[in-house]
Every structure is written in structure tokens, then in C-alpha cells.
Design an enzyme around this catalytic site. Structure first.
Site, PDB file in Angstrom:
ATOM      1  N   HIS A 261      36.186  44.846  39.838  1.00  0.00           N
ATOM      2  CA  HIS A 261      36.951  45.476  38.699  1.00  0.00           C
ATOM      3  C   HIS A 261      37.555  46.608  38.842  1.00  0.00           C
ATOM      4  CE1 HIS A 261      37.769  46.136  34.483  1.00  0.00           C
ATOM      5  NE2 HIS A 261      37.779  44.836  34.387  1.00  0.00           N
ATOM      6  N   ASP A 312      35.225  37.103  34.239  1.00  0.00           N
ATOM      7  CA  ASP A 312      35.733  35.757  34.518  1.00  0.00           C
ATOM      8  C   ASP A 312      34.797  34.909  35.378  1.00  0.00           C
ATOM      9  OD1 ASP A 312      38.143  35.829  33.485  1.00  0.00           O
ATOM     10  OD2 ASP A 312      38.826  37.239  35.081  1.00  0.00           O
TER      11      ASP A 312
END
Ligand SMILES: CC(C)(COP(=O)(O)OP(=O)(O)OC[C@H]1O[C@@H](n2cnc3c(N)ncnc32)[C@H](O)[C@@H]1OP(=O)(O)O)[C@@H](O)C(=O)NCCC(=O)NCCS
Length: 375
Positions: A261, A312
Site C-alpha cells: 500500500h 483487496d
């Protein structure tokens, strides 16, 4: 003297692009309007969270009831939009269908060109109400079936599952799906929200901003990762093949979807909730294969490269347990993020300044023009 003031950062990493009171990420803690995402995930519901994002406070019971009825009253899709979808190629990419139909819906919105806050709030309600209908309608149309219409009284999450499967969800399915929508509803200046704000800042319209956002969300480095996670798990096939897959991917310097991320370096708080969700659903369904494969992959990716799962990763196995087809995973992300996108567009317009950064020019400094016959 240079007319550029700010330092250059590849990918705008760490650059603050505007002020916002919608959502914050500070020291790894995600908050919507100041409330920790874990608290919202445990105690709130999607309609309440939408209200919070739009109006900056939690609703009273009557405000919640009113928003729910407005969402219900606005869920119908214009007939020409359904007709257009029927003419789309059945193999069309789901996100392309969503992007095109949202753009198309602008023709049928009486408020399209009105950029007042009241008109934009009405458009936010319509879009949030219609997206679940659009997503499920395309799922049926592409499979040569007639779309299922929303059922009165069910609310966004239950209605989505009802329209998708033709039957109402169990309590756990509903609770999990509603929680997934809460977790995806906003995320500060992520790529699609930023893109929506850039479009809004030119004083274009809400539909253009949301169309921009959907196109941006489609990419595998953003919302498109969830579908690819499930495709990867399916491709790996069995738990004893996970290690080989992870080793080979790192050797080939490939990216493993659902990990890493830009902002969170100590873990994505949403992934923790989604991991619990995936486990609960796999227990209820009596099928723990995908959850166990995901946990194994998570452990190996952390061990090998120190990368942590993002939003996700565990949403993929959770959606699979909810019987949702992979192609609809990123559209579901949009169906939830519409709450944040519209809140940000309204916020951008409340104190607007054109967003127009500069480039770090690395081309030829000065070149002379050479006429065609001398080149
Ligand atoms: C999300 C993402 C785009 C953030 O990227 P970023 O902040 O730009 O980080 P970088 O691309 O600079 O990556 C930093 C390093 O980690 C590696 N890395 C990051 N995510 C990785 C992943 N998912 N798999 C393998 N390696 C990864 C990069 O290869 C790079 O390694 P290097 O320094 O040896 O070249 C990135 O982590 C990624 O591509 N993840 C997979 C897609 C995904 O899940 N997207 C959904 C995000 S919510």
C-alpha cells in the site's frame, strides 16, 4: 526565477493536495469524519455510513429512515439505459459497462448541469441508489437473463444480494456484505477520489467526475486488484501450490495482487476486518479452502518480502463465499466508494480551486525547429 514552488515527488507520494474533512489516515488509523473504521465496521451500517460521509454527522433515526426511503425511491434505472446495456457486447468488461452507463445516466438526470449543493446531493442519492441496480442488471444481461428489480424495504446491501441471486441473503451474508461496503466507502485522496476531485474542480458536473473515478478505479494497482486476487487463487488451485507460486512470482519480480500500500506501512486496517469476515463466511459455507489459501499466501508474502495484505486481499475470498462473480468485485468497490466520491465532489465544490499541478520537465531544454525538407 522558477514559477514552481513545491518539491517533486514521483507519484505525488506524501504530497498534500487539498484540505478535506471527510476522511483521514493518520498513523495507520483510518477514520471517516473522525470515527475509527473499526468502530464503524462493528457498529454502523452502510446507509448510516453514507449519511455520515455526506452530511458530516451520524443520522438520527428519522434522518436514517428518510435517507433509506430516498435511496429506495431513486433505485430505478432509466429504461433507455437498460436498452443500451442490452445492446452492449456480452463480453464487455464490467467496469467499462459501469463507466459507460454512469456517463449515459447523465442524460436522464434532471439536475445534470446544476452544480448547486442541493442538486449534487440529489445526484449523490440517485447514483448511490442506482449503482447496485446497474451492477446486478449487467450481471443478468450479460448472461442473457432479465434484470431483477429491487424489493421495497430491503436497503442497499440486502437489495444488491437479492437482485444478484434472486433470493434474500442470510443474516450473516447481509451483515458481512454491509460491512464490506462500509470498509470500502471512502479512503482519503486515493487515486479515483483524487481524479474525481480534479474533474469536479474544473466546474464540470457530478456525472463526469464519477465517470472519471470509475475509469481510475478499474486499474489493477487500485480497485482492479480484488478480482485479480481471486483469479490468482483459482489459478494456484490448491494450498500446497501457494509456496511455489509466491516464490516464482518474487523471482520473476511480479507483483502479487492484494499486497502493499502507498500509505499504510504497518498494515491496512480494513484487511483485518475482511480477514475475519472471510473466515466467518467460510465457516458458515463449510468451505474453508479459499480462506486457508489466502492465509498461507499472506504469511508467505509477509515472510518473503514484508508486504502486508490490503483491502483487496481478503475481500476476494469473502465475495467468493457470497457467491459473487469475480467480474463484479471491482464494480462492488465502486458501488460503495460512490459514497466517498460524491462526498468529495461536494466538498471540492464548496471551496473550489482548479487543480493544476506542474511537471518536472526532463525533455530537451531548447531545440530549434527544422523544416520538413531538411529533416
Ligand atoms: C498498491 C501499490 C501500487 C503501492 O505501490 P507504491 O507505493 O507505488 O510502491 P512501489 O510500487 O514503489 O513498491 C515498493 C516496492 O515494493 C514492491 N511491491 C509493492 N507491492 C508489491 C506487490 N503487491 N507484490 C510484489 N512486490 C510489491 C515493489 O516491487 C517495490 O520493490 P522494489 O523497491 O524492490 O522495486 C503496490 O503495493 C501494488 O502494486 N500492489 C499490488 C496491487 C494492489 O493490491 N493494489 C490495491 C491497492 S489497495
Amino acid at each position: 526565477m522558477s514559477d514552481k514552488t513545491a518539491e517533486f515527488k514521483e507519484g505525488l507520494e506524501g504530497i498534500v493536495a487539498a484540505s478535506s474533512a471527510v476522511c483521514s489516515i493518520e498513523n495507520g488509523v483510518l477514520r471517516y469524519r473522525g470515527i475509527d473504521i473499526h468502530e464503524l465496521a462493528q457498529k454502523s451500517n452502510f446507509i448510516e455510513t453514507v449519511y455520515l460521509l455526506w452530511y458530516g454527522k451520524l443520522p438520527t433515526q428519522s434522518e436514517w429512515d428518510d435517507l433509506k426511503s430516498q435511496l429506495e425511491a431513486n433505485a430505478a434505472l432509466p429504461e433507455p439505459v437498460i436498452k443500451a446495456m442490452e445492446a452492449f457486447p456480452k463480453k464487455a468488461n464490467f467496469m467499462d459497462v459501469l463507466r459507460t452507463t454512469v456517463s449515459l445516466m447523465a442524460f436522464y438526470d434532471p439536475d445534470e448541469e446544476d452544480n448547486s449543493i442541493e442538486a449534487n446531493q440529489r445526484k449523490a442519492i440517485r447514483l448511490t441508489a442506482q449503482l447496485p441496480h446497474l451492477v446486478t442488471a449487467w450481471e443478468h444481461i450479460r448472461n442473457q437473463r432479465s434484470p431483477v428489480h429491487p424489493k421495497k424495504g430491503l436497503g442497499i446491501s440486502a437489495n444488491f444480494l437479492y437482485m444478484l441471486h434472486g433470493k434474500e441473503p442470510t443474516d450473516l451474508e447481509l451483515q458481512c456484505f454491509d460491512q464490506a461496503l462500509i470498509l470500502h466507502a471512502d479512503h482519503e485522496f486515493n487515486a479515483s477520489t483524487f481524479a474525481a476531485r480534479v474533474t469536479a474542480a474544473t466546474l464540470s458536473d457530478m456525472y463526469s467526475a464519477i465517470t472519471t473515478a470509475i475509469g481510475t478505479l478499474k486499474g489493477p494497482l487500485h480497485g482492479g486488484a480484488n478480482q485479480r486476487v481471486m483469479e490468482t487463487l483459482m489459478k494456484i488451485g490448491e494450498i500446497d501450490q501457494v509456496e511455489k507460486f509466491v516464490k516464482e512470482a518474487f523471482e520473476k519480480k511480479e507483483r502479487i495482487m492484494g499486497f502493499g500500500h502507498r500509505v499504510y506501512k504497518t498494515g491496512d486496517p480494513r484487511a483485518k476486518e475482511l480477514k475475519r469476515m472471510s473466515e466467518k463466511l467460510s465457516k458458515e459455507k463449510g468451505d474453508s479452502k479459499w480462506f486457508e489459501m489466502s492465509v498461507k499466501m499472506d504469511e508467505l508474502v509477509q515472510k518473503e518480502k514484508g508486504l502486508l495484505p490490503n483491502v483487496d486481499f481478503y475481500s476476494a475470498s469473502s465475495y467468493h463465499m457470497l457467491g459473487i462473480p469475480f467480474e463484479a468485485y471491482t464494480p462492488i468497490f465502486a458501488m460503495s466508494r460512490i459514497a466517498g466520491w460524491t462526498a468529495h465532489v461536494i466538498e471540492q465544490l464548496s471551496n473550489n480551486r482548479l487543480i493544476r499541478p506542474r511537471a518536472d520537465y526532463i525533455g530537451l531544454k531548447e531545440a530549434s525547429f527544422v523544416p520538413m525538407n531538411q529533416r
